[in-house]
Design an enzyme around this catalytic site. Structure first.
Site, PDB file in Angstrom:
ATOM      1  N   HIS A 168      -4.456  -3.624  16.183  1.00 26.11           N
ATOM      2  CA  HIS A 168      -3.085  -3.563  15.875  1.00 26.11           C
ATOM      3  C   HIS A 168      -2.253  -5.062  16.008  1.00 26.11           C
ATOM      4  CE1 HIS A 168       1.115  -1.255  15.938  1.00 26.11           C
ATOM      5  NE2 HIS A 168       1.376  -2.372  16.376  1.00 26.11           N
ATOM      6  N   GLU A 169      -2.252  -5.643  16.916  1.00 25.92           N
ATOM      7  CA  GLU A 169      -1.458  -6.559  16.818  1.00 25.92           C
ATOM      8  C   GLU A 169      -2.263  -7.729  16.123  1.00 25.92           C
ATOM      9  OE1 GLU A 169       1.278  -6.927  18.238  1.00 25.92           O
ATOM     10  OE2 GLU A 169       1.236  -5.226  19.202  1.00 25.92           O
ATOM     11  N   HIS A 197      -1.006  -7.233  12.489  1.00 23.98           N
ATOM     12  CA  HIS A 197       0.341  -8.017  12.249  1.00 23.98           C
ATOM     13  C   HIS A 197       0.243  -9.232  11.947  1.00 23.98           C
ATOM     14  CE1 HIS A 197       3.112  -4.811  13.161  1.00 23.98           C
ATOM     15  NE2 HIS A 197       2.775  -4.658  14.708  1.00 23.98           N
ATOM     16  N   HIS A 248       4.484  -1.967  10.330  1.00 24.80           N
ATOM     17  CA  HIS A 248       4.419  -0.658  11.025  1.00 24.80           C
ATOM     18  C   HIS A 248       4.084   0.495   9.803  1.00 24.80           C
ATOM     19  CE1 HIS A 248       5.738  -2.448  14.737  1.00 24.80           C
ATOM     20  NE2 HIS A 248       4.378  -2.138  14.897  1.00 24.80           N
ATOM     21  N   TYR A 267       3.476   4.300  14.885  1.00 26.65           N
ATOM     22  CA  TYR A 267       4.058   4.677  15.983  1.00 26.65           C
ATOM     23  C   TYR A 267       3.443   6.001  16.537  1.00 26.65           C
ATOM     24  CZ  TYR A 267       7.896   1.232  15.939  1.00 26.65           C
ATOM     25  OH  TYR A 267       8.569  -0.005  15.631  1.00 26.65           O
TER      26      TYR A 267
HETATM   27 ZN   LIG Z   1       3.377  -3.437  15.972  1.00 21.64          ZN
END
Ligand SMILES: [Zn+2]
Length: 344
Positions: free
Chosen positions: A185-186, A189, A195, A244
């Protein structure tokens, strides 16, 4: 007379060209080309909210986090959308309003001394997943100017969006932030992704329940406007590692995001890439679609929700060596014949 006719003809050609051959003004065409090719990622809609300082109070919350909490550790931050942060110390050239994709699909990286050998091997697992399923190459930095520094300070999970220029930290606090899906996930980014639940079209797939959200974290659920970001023709996916969890930023433990169709089962999973994540990465970085295999099925119900694979380029035919075909056999047969004549 002939020259008058010639002039009328010329004017007619110009008028027809303007009216029928150029349906768009030239500047529109140029804008589309630039958006397609230069690899910039527009961060202007976030204003200064993505800049700040790492915060140890976030680190304390991540320390107390357990997988049973139902949320993800990267949702505990007081950073922009929970985990997007460009530290002031790394914001060169002032507070930049755009970042970029990584050039030539190569991402140089270093491990900061704060990262334990155990966490290094977890990060290497994530890197191996990227190498197996995308065309991206994470390479240990030699002297490259732009690179990711994997760090492990007690300030939670956070990253910049895209390549910001120079060294950029990607912080993964040991424990809460070092699950494979959170590392991926990071890293997504840092590649330029945002997101999933803040896509412009998210209201077609989920309901955001504002009364359950901690009021000061409401901006974390602000969705993009149409045209601000691109989804690369990949359908919204609750099972994306960029989505999320259903109780993210809840003030009362109740759900803040509800699925509009089917269960919330896969929502916010961090077991690893969803197929949709790989399709998006491979589209942004223009990878050959053959590489995009694997990944968890889409978290949406009701069939296949990811776009069909793009047409595959034709494979070159294998090169045939002489002797493998009829002509080769003939040449080699004649050779033996003359050799037999010579020796006889
Ligand atoms: Zn994030």
């Amino acid at each position: 007379m002939a020259s008058v006719l010639k002039n009328i003809g010329l004017i007619l050609i110009i008028v027809l060209h303007i009216k029928y051959i150029q349906p768009y003004p030239a500047d529109v065409l140029i804008d589309e080309m630039q958006e397609e090719d230069d690899g910039t990622i527009d961060l202007s809609r976030f204003g200064d909210a993505i800049f700040g300082d790492p915060d140890e109070s976030v680190g304390r919350m991540v320390d107390e986090w357990t997988p049973e909490s139902g949320t993800n550790a990267e949702e505990l931050g007081n950073y922009f959308e929970g985990d997007i942060l460009i530290p002031f110390s790394e914001a060169r050239n002032g507070l930049v309003k755009e970042s970029s994709r990584w050039r030539n699909n190569i991402i140089p990286y270093v491990f900061h001394s704060s990262v334990s050998s155990q966490d290094r091997s977890l990060i290497n697992q994530a890197i191996n997943e990227y190498h197996a399923k995308t065309c991206l190459k994470f390479v240990p930095r030699s002297s490259e100017k732009d690179y990711i520094s994997f760090e492990s300070s007690s300030s939670g999970c956070w990253s910049s969006v895209g390549r910001i220029g120079g060294k950029q930290s990607l912080n993964l606090q040991s424990g809460g932030c070092t699950r494979i899906g959170t590392i991926e996930h990071e890293m997504m980014h840092a590649l330029g992704f945002l997101h999933e639940q803040n896509r412009y079209d998210r209201d077609d797939f989920v309901t955001v329940i504002k009364q359950n959200i901690k009021p000061d974290t409401l901006p974390n659920f602000e969705k993009a406007r149409y045209g601000e970001t691109t989804a690369y023709d990949v359908t919204y996916d609750k099972g994306s590692v960029m989505h999320y969890s259903p109780t993210a930023f809840s003030r009362n433990g109740q759900k803040t995001i509800l699925s509009k169709n089917g269960s919330d089962g896969q929502m916010g999973q961090r077991n690893g890439f969803a197929r949709s994540d790989l399709l998006r990465i491979n589209a942004m970085y223009k990878c050959d679609s053959q590489i995009s295999g694997g990944g968890y099925p889409s978290g949406n119900t009701g069939g296949n929700n990811v776009s069909p694979p793009r047409p595959q380029p034709a494979r070159p035919k294998p090169i045939q060596r002489p002797g493998n075909n009829a002509a080769g056999a003939l040449i080699s047969g004649l050779g033996s014949f003359f050799q037999a004549l010579g020796s006889g």
